[in-house]
Design a protein around this motif. Structure first.
Motif, mmCIF file in Angstrom:
data_model
loop_
_atom_site.group_PDB
_atom_site.id
_atom_site.type_symbol
_atom_site.label_atom_id
_atom_site.label_comp_id
_atom_site.label_asym_id
_atom_site.label_seq_id
_atom_site.Cartn_x
_atom_site.Cartn_y
_atom_site.Cartn_z
ATOM 1 N N VAL A 440 101.367 75.815 83.928
ATOM 2 C CA VAL A 440 100.876 74.948 82.847
ATOM 3 C C VAL A 440 101.657 73.636 82.882
ATOM 4 C CG1 VAL A 440 100.110 76.823 81.345
ATOM 5 C CG2 VAL A 440 102.457 76.001 81.184
ATOM 6 N N ASN A 441 100.964 72.552 82.586
ATOM 7 C CA ASN A 441 101.569 71.213 82.554
ATOM 8 C C ASN A 441 101.108 70.502 81.291
ATOM 9 O OD1 ASN A 441 102.360 71.444 85.527
ATOM 10 N ND2 ASN A 441 100.127 71.485 85.666
ATOM 11 N N SER A 442 101.954 69.658 80.772
ATOM 12 C CA SER A 442 101.575 68.918 79.568
ATOM 13 C C SER A 442 102.329 67.591 79.511
ATOM 14 C CB SER A 442 101.877 69.735 78.311
ATOM 15 O OG SER A 442 101.473 69.043 77.150
ATOM 16 N N VAL A 443 101.651 66.607 78.976
ATOM 17 C CA VAL A 443 102.259 65.301 78.713
ATOM 18 C C VAL A 443 101.990 64.960 77.255
ATOM 19 C CG1 VAL A 443 102.287 62.858 79.254
ATOM 20 C CG2 VAL A 443 101.956 64.516 81.090
ATOM 21 N N ILE A 444 103.060 64.713 76.520
ATOM 22 C CA ILE A 444 102.951 64.384 75.090
ATOM 23 C C ILE A 444 103.516 62.988 74.886
ATOM 24 C CG2 ILE A 444 103.601 65.061 72.745
ATOM 25 C CD1 ILE A 444 104.106 67.879 73.858
ATOM 26 N N SER A 445 102.819 62.171 74.109
ATOM 27 C CA SER A 445 103.302 60.812 73.852
ATOM 28 C C SER A 445 103.058 60.420 72.403
ATOM 29 C CB SER A 445 102.615 59.803 74.786
ATOM 30 O OG SER A 445 101.220 59.768 74.551
ATOM 31 N N ASN A 516 99.705 48.597 62.662
ATOM 32 C CA ASN A 516 98.478 49.290 63.020
ATOM 33 C C ASN A 516 98.759 50.784 63.156
ATOM 34 O OD1 ASN A 516 96.635 47.003 63.325
ATOM 35 N ND2 ASN A 516 97.945 46.412 65.038
ATOM 36 N N PRO A 517 97.735 51.623 63.118
ATOM 37 C CA PRO A 517 97.959 53.072 63.223
ATOM 38 C C PRO A 517 98.728 53.438 64.491
ATOM 39 C CG PRO A 517 95.718 52.623 62.516
ATOM 40 C CD PRO A 517 96.315 51.299 62.884
ATOM 41 N N HIS A 518 99.551 54.472 64.359
ATOM 42 C CA HIS A 518 100.322 54.929 65.511
ATOM 43 C C HIS A 518 99.409 55.612 66.521
ATOM 44 C CE1 HIS A 518 100.328 58.544 62.882
ATOM 45 N NE2 HIS A 518 100.189 59.183 64.046
ATOM 46 N N ASN A 519 99.958 55.814 67.697
ATOM 47 C CA ASN A 519 99.204 56.414 68.798
ATOM 48 C C ASN A 519 99.908 57.700 69.225
ATOM 49 O OD1 ASN A 519 98.156 57.066 71.409
ATOM 50 N ND2 ASN A 519 97.546 54.950 71.699
ATOM 51 N N ASP A 520 99.242 58.843 69.131
ATOM 52 C CA ASP A 520 99.819 60.085 69.628
ATOM 53 C C ASP A 520 98.762 60.847 70.414
ATOM 54 O OD1 ASP A 520 98.549 62.149 67.609
ATOM 55 O OD2 ASP A 520 99.347 60.504 66.396
ATOM 56 N N ASN A 521 99.213 61.489 71.468
ATOM 57 C CA ASN A 521 98.263 62.118 72.373
ATOM 58 C C ASN A 521 98.924 63.279 73.106
ATOM 59 O OD1 ASN A 521 95.607 62.006 73.861
ATOM 60 N ND2 ASN A 521 97.020 61.815 75.592
ATOM 61 N N LEU A 522 98.132 64.298 73.440
ATOM 62 C CA LEU A 522 98.596 65.414 74.237
ATOM 63 C C LEU A 522 97.561 65.703 75.322
ATOM 64 C CD1 LEU A 522 100.331 68.665 73.179
ATOM 65 C CD2 LEU A 522 98.309 68.813 74.647
ATOM 66 N N ASP A 523 98.000 65.658 76.572
ATOM 67 C CA ASP A 523 97.173 66.052 77.711
ATOM 68 C C ASP A 523 97.706 67.374 78.237
ATOM 69 O OD1 ASP A 523 95.766 63.654 77.478
ATOM 70 O OD2 ASP A 523 97.101 62.619 78.875
ATOM 71 N N PHE A 524 96.801 68.215 78.711
ATOM 72 C CA PHE A 524 97.197 69.573 79.113
ATOM 73 C C PHE A 524 96.426 69.973 80.367
ATOM 74 C CE2 PHE A 524 96.267 74.135 79.071
ATOM 75 C CZ PHE A 524 97.545 74.668 78.998
ATOM 76 N N SER A 525 97.079 70.736 81.234
ATOM 77 C CA SER A 525 96.371 71.268 82.400
ATOM 78 C C SER A 525 96.853 72.687 82.682
ATOM 79 C CB SER A 525 96.585 70.383 83.630
ATOM 80 O OG SER A 525 97.934 70.401 84.059
ATOM 81 N N LEU A 526 95.946 73.482 83.171
ATOM 82 C CA LEU A 526 96.225 74.853 83.589
ATOM 83 C C LEU A 526 95.840 74.961 85.053
ATOM 84 C CD1 LEU A 526 96.966 77.819 82.847
ATOM 85 C CD2 LEU A 526 94.532 78.154 82.336
ATOM 86 N N VAL A 527 96.793 75.449 85.888
ATOM 87 C CA VAL A 527 96.586 75.499 87.335
ATOM 88 C C VAL A 527 96.763 76.934 87.809
ATOM 89 C CG1 VAL A 527 97.372 74.633 89.572
ATOM 90 C CG2 VAL A 527 97.454 73.145 87.560
ATOM 91 N N LYS A 528 95.854 77.377 88.672
ATOM 92 C CA LYS A 528 95.962 78.715 89.289
ATOM 93 C C LYS A 528 95.995 78.540 90.804
ATOM 94 C CE LYS A 528 95.770 83.249 89.668
ATOM 95 N NZ LYS A 528 96.026 83.346 91.124
ATOM 96 N N ASN A 529 97.146 78.900 91.410
ATOM 97 C CA ASN A 529 97.300 78.873 92.857
ATOM 98 C C ASN A 529 97.206 80.294 93.394
ATOM 99 O OD1 ASN A 529 97.975 76.010 93.497
ATOM 100 N ND2 ASN A 529 99.659 76.418 92.074
#
Length: 588
Positions: A440-445, A516-529
């Motif tokens: 699992v991978n994730s990027v939070i900002s 101005n409104p704040h910016n928050d985001n979460l990207d997610f990935s699931l990988v199967k090798n």
């Protein structure tokens, strides 16, 4: 149009039926082929005083040759040279302070009067950029680092084509649609059936007859505006950058870093719309609507530029009060007149990849202050309105790009199941195909919002009366921050209004305490090798990726135009909805 104060009204469709459009022009633009050269030299040395202390020394020398044009189609306007008109006599009772000794004349490159040959300005030969740095390792787990450097930025005098404000005045020509030269005191003299009844302007710098006369060259664009070819500053932009950091190695493969950094920008390129160098003093606002009174034109018969109000028998009173009354306006456009300062504190924690886990956490708290922002509006909020050229300190404030808090984090985690992992290391191969190889991978900002930039507003009298550029709203002086902030009421709009007639709005460039409104985001990935074959030489990879995984809406900025019905209201979003994509890859 009200001829007393310049304000407009009426019905736009009625004007269309009368054949009176709001504006229009016809242009004659040159085909410019420009060239600029850049050279840089750098020397550096490291001095290892002892095994735990090293100093770095460096010196960079930049030399940027100002642009030239294949056919020498470049010009320079000199504001201090005597005008070829010399002086003119104004009518009795009409004030024209500069008419007794008119200043300003045009120069063409590669002519006897050009002091810099084919270049518009002299080459800057003092652009030395020193670099200093050190690294100190007082303890096994602790490292201290610091540095300082002067870095020169791209010059405003690089090749800029025909649309990058290179200074082509005299080689281009623009004739504006002008239905009236007296604020519509009289009937229109032009309409759609004959939009340019007096003819079109031609490029004087291409006219052989004009080129044969020094006086004609000096008088190029009399009656027009001066902008691109006025170089009030020719310095190359540069920044002074410095930083100090400490890194500490923690247990469990963790590394901690704390740092301070700063950046000082000097001679930065000004943003749109430029600097109005012949704005009238604000004291002239006391004249009110009389600034637009039609008076005898002392330039009548001396300036014959087609389509120019200075070629008419009468002229508005305020035109004669300008510093350079023989021109429709003098401004400096995209020249190195701006500066900035930035300070920031950063924290960072990194974990090296071990036991299937890697992550990074970083936080930045900073503050940016400047007196201009983007050099062109389409690159971002300009946040630069010269409400009063005589009060430049009013331009300095929080940057339109200021982000006070920025947090980002990323993680990569291989789930501990399957062969070679903590759990299921000895499970059968068919079970490993199902249970092993997951990641699992994730990027939070997160970033705080930028300051709200109020839109410019025209009260119909100030800009036309004393020739300012974009005006700001009037402000009560009280904070516009509200305790019940929401989409329909982002800030207290009652603190702002359109400036009263013949006044300059006092609102700041940006609202420092309303963002101005704040910016928050979460990207997610699931990988199967899934590894196959002898020695796992084959691998199939399946990916599930989600951008804005929680489908979280990010509000756009509020309407910042005091004239709009939705002033202070947020009506849109700044991001898109969740996106999901699937991928498959086979490695062999």
């Amino acid at each position: 149009m009200n001829p007393q104060d310049g304000t407009s009204g009426g019905n736009a469709f009625a004007s269309f039926l009368l054949g009176l459009p709001a504006s229009g022009d016809i242009t004659n633009d040159p085909h410019a082929v420009q060239n600029s050269k850049y050279l840089a030299f750098y020397v550096q040395d490291d001095w290892k005083i002892r095994k735990d202390l090293t100093f770095n020394f460096g010196l960079r020398y930049d030399i940027e040759l100002p642009r030239t044009e294949e056919s020498n189609q470049l010009s320079v306007w000199n504001p201090s040279a005597t005008s070829p008109l010399g002086s003119v006599t104004q009518a009795t009772g009409v004030s024209c302070p500069a008419c007794g000794a008119l200043k300003g004349q045009m120069l063409l490159v590669d002519t006897p009067s050009s002091p810099n040959g084919r270049q518009q300005v002299p080459t800057q030969k003092k652009d030395f950029g020193p670099r200093l740095g050190f690294a100190y390792n007082p303890y096994t787990r602790l490292a201290l680092r610091g540095g300082f450097g002067v870095v020169f930025q791209p010059s405003a005098l690089q090749a800029a084509g025909t649309s990058g404000a290179p200074g082509l005045e005299g080689f281009n020509a623009q004739t504006n649609f002008s239905p009236s030269f007296d604020n519509q005191h009289s009937a229109p003299i032009a309409d759609l059936s004959n939009p340019f009844p007096t003819g079109y302007q031609v490029a004087q710098a291409k006219d052989p007859n004009c080129l044969a006369s020094a006086a004609c060259i000096q008088g190029i664009d009399l009656g027009n505006g001066i902008q691109q070819s006025f170089f009030d500053n020719v310095r190359n932009p540069y920044t002074m950058q410095w930083n100090l950091s400490a890194q500490y190695q923690l247990p469990a493969r963790l590394k901690f870093e704390a740092a301070y950094l700063g950046n000082r920008g000097i001679f930065l390129i000004n943003g749109d719309p430029g600097v109005p160098f012949d704005q009238l003093p604000t004291a002239d606002l006391a004249m009110g609507s009389h600034l637009l009174d039609q008076v005898a034109n002392p330039f009548y018969g001396k300036i014959t530029t087609l389509g120019s109000p200075l070629s008419q028998p009468t002229i508005s009173r305020n035109q004669l009060l300008r510093r350079y009354p023989q021109y429709k306006g003098v401004s400096s456009f995209r020249k190195p007149d701006a500066d900035s300062i930035y300070h920031a504190f950063t924290l960072r924690v990194d974990r090296e990849f071990s036991q299937g886990l890697l992550f990074t956490f970083a936080f930045t708290g900073g503050k940016a202050i400047d007196n201009a922002a983007s050099s062109v509006n389409y690159l971002g909020p300009a946040a630069q309105t010269y409400a009063d050229q005589y009060n430049p300190r009013a331009k300095r404030g929080l940057s339109a790009y200021d982000v006070s808090k920025l947090l980002s984090s990323s993680i990569v985690y291989e789930l501990p199941f399957g062969h070679g992992k903590m759990f299921g290391s000895n499970i059968p191969g068919y079970a490993n195909v199902v249970l092993g190889g997951w990641q699992v991978n994730s990027v939070i900002s997160y970033s705080a919002g930028t300051p709200v930039v109020l839109a410019s507003v025209d009260n119909g009298t100030t800009t036309s009366g004393i020739f300012t550029f974009g005006q700001r709203p009037a402000w009560t002086g009280k904070s516009a921050k509200t305790s019940n902030q929401g989409k329909t009421h982002w800030f207290d709009t009652t603190q702002f209004s359109k400036p009263a007639a013949h006044t300059i709005g006092n609102a700041p460039r940006v609202l420092s305490n309303v963002r101005n409104p704040h910016n928050d985001n979460l990207d997610f990935s699931l990988v199967k090798n899934t590894r196959l074959g002898a020695s796992d030489r084959f691998n199939t990879q399946f990916r599930l990726e989600m951008f804005n995984a929680f489908n979280h809406p990010i509000l756009a900025g509020p309407d910042a135009n005091v004239n709009d019905a939705n002033f202070g209201v947020i009506t849109s979003f700044a991001n898109s909805s969740r996106q999901i994509q699937l991928g498959f890859k086979f490695n062999f």
